[in-house]
Design an enzyme around this catalytic site. Structure first.
Site, short mmCIF file in Angstrom:
data_model
loop_
_atom_site.label_atom_id
_atom_site.label_comp_id
_atom_site.label_asym_id
_atom_site.label_seq_id
_atom_site.Cartn_x
_atom_site.Cartn_y
_atom_site.Cartn_z
N SER A 52 0.83 -1.19 0.00
CA SER A 52 0.00 0.00 0.00
C SER A 52 0.87 1.25 0.00
O SER A 52 1.98 1.25 0.54
CB SER A 52 -0.85 -0.01 1.28
OG SER A 52 -1.41 1.26 1.51
N TYR A 95 -1.69 -1.30 11.02
CA TYR A 95 -2.00 -1.80 9.67
C TYR A 95 -0.83 -1.54 8.74
O TYR A 95 -0.35 -2.43 8.04
CB TYR A 95 -3.29 -1.14 9.14
CG TYR A 95 -3.46 -1.32 7.65
CD1 TYR A 95 -3.77 -2.56 7.11
CD2 TYR A 95 -3.25 -0.25 6.76
CE1 TYR A 95 -3.89 -2.74 5.73
CE2 TYR A 95 -3.37 -0.42 5.39
CZ TYR A 95 -3.70 -1.66 4.88
OH TYR A 95 -3.80 -1.83 3.52
N LYS A 148 2.09 -4.03 6.53
CA LYS A 148 2.52 -3.95 5.11
C LYS A 148 4.04 -3.83 5.03
O LYS A 148 4.69 -4.50 4.23
CB LYS A 148 1.86 -2.76 4.41
CG LYS A 148 0.35 -2.88 4.27
CD LYS A 148 -0.03 -4.08 3.42
CE LYS A 148 -1.54 -4.26 3.31
NZ LYS A 148 -1.92 -5.59 2.81
P1 NAD Z 1 -11.15 -6.71 1.43
O1 NAD Z 1 -11.33 -6.72 2.91
O2 NAD Z 1 -12.33 -6.44 0.58
O3 NAD Z 1 -10.49 -8.09 0.98
C1 NAD Z 1 -9.61 -8.83 1.80
C2 NAD Z 1 -10.14 -10.25 1.85
O4 NAD Z 1 -9.27 -11.06 2.65
C3 NAD Z 1 -11.54 -10.35 2.47
O5 NAD Z 1 -12.38 -11.03 1.57
C4 NAD Z 1 -11.33 -11.12 3.77
O6 NAD Z 1 -12.44 -11.91 4.09
C5 NAD Z 1 -10.08 -11.92 3.44
N1 NAD Z 1 -9.26 -12.31 4.60
C6 NAD Z 1 -8.80 -11.49 5.60
N2 NAD Z 1 -8.06 -12.21 6.46
C7 NAD Z 1 -8.05 -13.49 6.01
C8 NAD Z 1 -7.46 -14.70 6.47
N3 NAD Z 1 -6.73 -14.75 7.60
N4 NAD Z 1 -7.67 -15.83 5.75
C9 NAD Z 1 -8.40 -15.81 4.62
N5 NAD Z 1 -8.99 -14.70 4.14
C10 NAD Z 1 -8.81 -13.56 4.83
O7 NAD Z 1 -9.98 -5.67 1.11
P2 NAD Z 1 -9.48 -5.09 -0.28
O8 NAD Z 1 -9.79 -3.65 -0.33
O9 NAD Z 1 -9.90 -5.98 -1.40
O10 NAD Z 1 -7.91 -5.21 -0.06
C11 NAD Z 1 -7.16 -6.33 -0.52
C12 NAD Z 1 -5.71 -6.15 -0.08
O11 NAD Z 1 -5.20 -4.92 -0.60
C13 NAD Z 1 -5.53 -6.06 1.44
O12 NAD Z 1 -4.33 -6.73 1.78
C14 NAD Z 1 -5.40 -4.57 1.69
O13 NAD Z 1 -4.64 -4.30 2.84
C15 NAD Z 1 -4.67 -4.13 0.43
N6 NAD Z 1 -4.87 -2.71 0.13
C16 NAD Z 1 -6.15 -2.22 0.02
C17 NAD Z 1 -6.35 -0.87 -0.23
C18 NAD Z 1 -7.76 -0.30 -0.31
O14 NAD Z 1 -7.90 0.92 -0.16
N7 NAD Z 1 -8.80 -1.08 -0.55
C19 NAD Z 1 -5.25 -0.02 -0.40
C20 NAD Z 1 -3.96 -0.56 -0.31
C21 NAD Z 1 -3.79 -1.92 -0.05
#
Ligand code: NAD
Ligand code: UDP
Length: 349
Positions: A130, A154, A158
């Site tokens: 991120s 958080y 990362k």
């Molecule tokens: P999201 O919460 O929609 O998706 C993450 C998924 O991981 C969820 O479906 C959740 O159920 C699953 N999950 C969490 N812990 C788990 C575990 N221990 N075992 C199995 N499944 C698990 O989030 P997103 O927005 O799709 O983000 C995806 C990734 O991208 C994350 O790692 C997040 O930190 C990163 N990210 C997101 C953003 C944003 O703004 N959305 C920005 C930068 C980075």
């Protein structure tokens, strides 16, 4: 040619579901592992439908990444070409309240995944990092060489996972790892059938705006109007989630390049947009007025963050195609078709 199987952790989530669809349409087989902690199986079903003739190439397993025997079992039955690792908890405020939950889920989940991958000779990984690892950047645009920092647990997960990846590559050069630093993913698939559906009160700007537009919340609180930006509100690099999903396909292709070791790329548009500009674009796309409450700065928020896109453009041959008007159009299309996300109104609090 035999279809390659890609393991997608967190593939039922917001970015994961859009990426799985692009994988299927690109001719890959996709295997999702997700504990559904922050997602719905309905998203998986919709992806399958949107993929049409490619739908049967998707399978779903409700598994927690920390469940090593269950993960092992998957690797025994399927030979994975690579893993795209999205699974993790991502709410900044919650991570401050419950740091151990974040370290346990995000770090232990990743370590278990890496151990099982290594044990089965699958050493190609794309990881969701991120822009938060740039902290409050001293200048913009952020290049991949900028110093790294974190202001909350958080963000630290990362940073730590990036460092773990660099360490395992140092220890074993068979690993090929791409760390993707996302800027601010927004929007939805143009069908309006999949999109972002956060549990509880949204932390991020656009999911909140969307819930105001459909009448679930009375007003948007604008965090900070005294930044040294044109209109005083914070500036970010918003990127359409479909562009972001395509960036993962480019990263996967890059993993076949023999020169790749452990690499990092920004995925952003290179353009900064303020909170008020984003609200205005959404009002235009939706025809809805978004009432505002002007408030103080949110602790830990940076003033201006946007990406340098040169490295991804040159080395991944990837560039974002969509601007904020398309992001808001598709966000509204999803919101108006699914005002309560994947749930029905009476099943949400
Ligand atoms: P999201 O919460 O929609 O998706 C993450 C998924 O991981 C969820 O479906 C959740 O159920 C699953 N999950 C969490 N812990 C788990 C575990 N221990 N075992 C199995 N499944 C698990 O989030 P997103 O927005 O799709 O983000 C995806 C990734 O991208 C994350 O790692 C997040 O930190 C990163 N990210 C997101 C953003 C944003 O703004 N959305 C920005 C930068 C980075
Ligand atoms: N923001 C806001 N009200 C909200 C949520 C966010 O004014 O309810 C602002 C926030 O201060 C920042 C921008 O919108 O300037 C993007 O915030 P978000 O949490 O979506 O992304 P991040 O700050 O993590 O980049």
């Amino acid at each position: 040619m035999e279809q390659k199987s890609i393991l997608v952790t967190g593939g039922a989530g917001y970015i994961g579901s859009h990426t799985v669809l692009q994988l299927l349409l690109g001719g890959y087989r996709a295997v999702i592992v997700d504990n559904l902690d922050n997602s719905s199986q309905i998203a998986v079903e919709r992806v399958q439908k949107l993929a049409g003739e490619y739908g049967p190439n998707l399978s779903f397993h409700q598994i927690d990444l920390r469940d090593k025997p269950a993960l092992e079992q998957l690797f025994v039955t399927t030979k994975f070409e690579a893993v795209i690792h999205f699974a993790g908890l991502k709410a900044v405020g919650e991570s401050v309240q419950k740091p151990l939950m974040y370290y346990d889920n995000n770090l232990i989940g990743t370590i278990v995944l890496l151990e099982v991958m290594a044990a089965h000779g699958c050493k190609k990984l794309v990881f969701s990092s991120s822009a938060t690892v740039y902290g409050w950047p001293k200048e913009v645009p952020c290049t991949e060489e900028f110093p790294l920092s974190a202001t909350n647990p958080y963000g630290r997960t990362k940073l730590f996972i990036e460092e773990i990846c660099r360490d395992i590559y140092q220890s074993d050069s068979e690993w090929k790892i791409i760390l993707l630093r996302y800027f601010n993913p927004v929007g939805a698939h143009p069908s309006g059938d999949i999109g972002e559906d956060p549990r509880g009160i949204p932390n991020n700007l656009m999911p909140f705006v969307q819930q105001v537009a459909v009448g679930r919340r009375p007003a948007l609180t604008v965090f900070g109007t005294d930044y040294s930006t044109a209109d005083g509100t914070g500036v970010r690099d918003y990127i359409h989630v479909v562009d972001l999903a395509d960036g993962h396909i480019s990263a996967l292709n890059k993993l076949s390049d023999p020169s790749v070791g452990c690499e990092v790329y920004n995925l952003g548009t290179g353009k900064g947009t303020s909170v008020l500009e984003m609200v205005a674009a959404f009002e235009k796309a939706s025809g809805k007025k978004i009432p505002l409450v002007l408030a103080g700065r949110r602790p830990g928020d940076a003033e201006v963050v946007y990406a340098s896109t040169d490295k991804a453009a040159h080395e991944l041959t990837w560039k974002a195609k969509y601007g904020i008007d398309e992001m808001c159009r598709d966000q509204w299309n999803w919101a108006s078709k699914n005002p309560y996300g994947y749930e029905s109104p009476d099943s949400t609090a």
